[in-house]
Design a protein around this motif. Structure first.
Motif, PDB file in Angstrom:
ATOM      1  N   THR A 123      35.582  37.044  35.101  1.00 37.56           N
ATOM      2  CA  THR A 123      35.766  38.423  35.552  1.00 37.56           C
ATOM      3  C   THR A 123      37.230  38.696  35.887  1.00 37.56           C
ATOM      4  O   THR A 123      37.767  39.744  35.523  1.00 37.56           O
ATOM      5  N   LEU A 124      37.872  37.760  36.574  1.00 35.49           N
ATOM      6  CA  LEU A 124      39.290  37.935  36.916  1.00 35.49           C
ATOM      7  C   LEU A 124      40.176  37.897  35.675  1.00 35.49           C
ATOM      8  O   LEU A 124      41.195  38.578  35.630  1.00 35.49           O
ATOM      9  N   TRP A 173      46.073  38.969  31.958  1.00 29.50           N
ATOM     10  CA  TRP A 173      47.176  39.625  32.653  1.00 29.50           C
ATOM     11  C   TRP A 173      48.360  38.708  32.920  1.00 29.50           C
ATOM     12  O   TRP A 173      49.425  39.168  33.318  1.00 29.50           O
ATOM     13  N   LEU A 174      48.204  37.395  32.688  1.00 26.63           N
ATOM     14  CA  LEU A 174      49.333  36.483  32.848  1.00 26.63           C
ATOM     15  C   LEU A 174      50.007  36.136  31.524  1.00 26.63           C
ATOM     16  O   LEU A 174      51.025  35.457  31.508  1.00 26.63           O
ATOM     17  N   ILE A 230      52.526  30.305  39.113  1.00 23.96           N
ATOM     18  CA  ILE A 230      52.102  30.850  40.406  1.00 23.96           C
ATOM     19  C   ILE A 230      50.792  31.624  40.253  1.00 23.96           C
ATOM     20  O   ILE A 230      49.881  31.489  41.072  1.00 23.96           O
ATOM     21  N   GLY A 231      50.668  32.406  39.212  1.00 26.95           N
ATOM     22  CA  GLY A 231      49.460  33.198  38.995  1.00 26.95           C
ATOM     23  C   GLY A 231      48.224  32.338  38.790  1.00 26.95           C
ATOM     24  O   GLY A 231      47.167  32.606  39.365  1.00 26.95           O
ATOM     25  N   THR A 283      57.265  32.030  32.707  1.00 25.60           N
ATOM     26  CA  THR A 283      56.681  30.724  32.994  1.00 25.60           C
ATOM     27  C   THR A 283      56.399  30.533  34.481  1.00 25.60           C
ATOM     28  O   THR A 283      55.315  30.080  34.846  1.00 25.60           O
ATOM     29  N   ILE A 284      57.351  30.859  35.315  1.00 25.68           N
ATOM     30  CA  ILE A 284      57.172  30.686  36.757  1.00 25.68           C
ATOM     31  C   ILE A 284      56.043  31.581  37.252  1.00 25.68           C
ATOM     32  O   ILE A 284      55.213  31.159  38.071  1.00 25.68           O
TER      33      ILE A 284
END
Length: 164
Positions: A76-77, A82-83, A93-94, A88-89
């Protein structure tokens, strides 16, 4: 070791697996971490003076939680959507914030509410957390094996990555 052997067999020797053979092989690869945990950890617990109880319960509960909550929530997420356009960073983190927190929190909650008050020594928590992690990753690996028919060498690399 299995991953390296499959990579050499497919990449350098040129052995190809048919679709009818790849699917059962991928399923066996997905179950291999759980089988190794059972042989080297869970089965050996029977021979110690005070065996840890509820290792199987934690394994099964983590697998059920992964299938019922973890995987559907991450679907679902959809962090890969979206990433994908970020740097890269931002991706690191995402993924750590979404996938990492969701998966690790679910495994922690299973251990916390299944064996609360049963920890006698520090290594007990390691054994219970390992059982939870292997149960969770087994379901992730089985989802990988059942969705599509990737080559067994690709599946082995993904399973090694998931398990590690």
């Amino acid at each position: 070791m299995v991953t390296l052997i499959l990579y050499i067999m497919v990449g350098y020797i040129g052995i190809n697996f048919s679709d009818s053979l790849a699917k059962p092989f991928n399923i066996a690869l997905a179950l291999m971490p759980a089988m190794l945990w059972f042989v080297f950890s869970h089965w050996r617990e029977r021979f110690v003076q005070e065996p840890r109880r509820r290792l199987s319960t934690i394994f099964i509960t983590s697998a059920l939680v992964a299938n019922a909550i973890g995987i559907p929530l991450l679907d679902t997420l959809a962090p890969e959507e979206w990433l994908s356009a970020t740097g890269t960073i931002d991706k690191v983190i995402g993924y750590a914030v979404t996938v990492g927190i969701v998966q690790e929190m679910l495994k922690y909650l299973v251990v916390r509410y299944t064996v609360s008050g049963m920890l006698n020594i520090r290594l007990d928590s390691v054994a219970y957390c390992a059982a939870s992690a292997i149960g969770y990753v087994t379901v992730i690996n089985l989802h990988l094996a059942f969705t599509g028919t990737p080559s067994p060498d690709v599946t082995a690399i993904r399973i090694f990555s998931n398990t590690a």
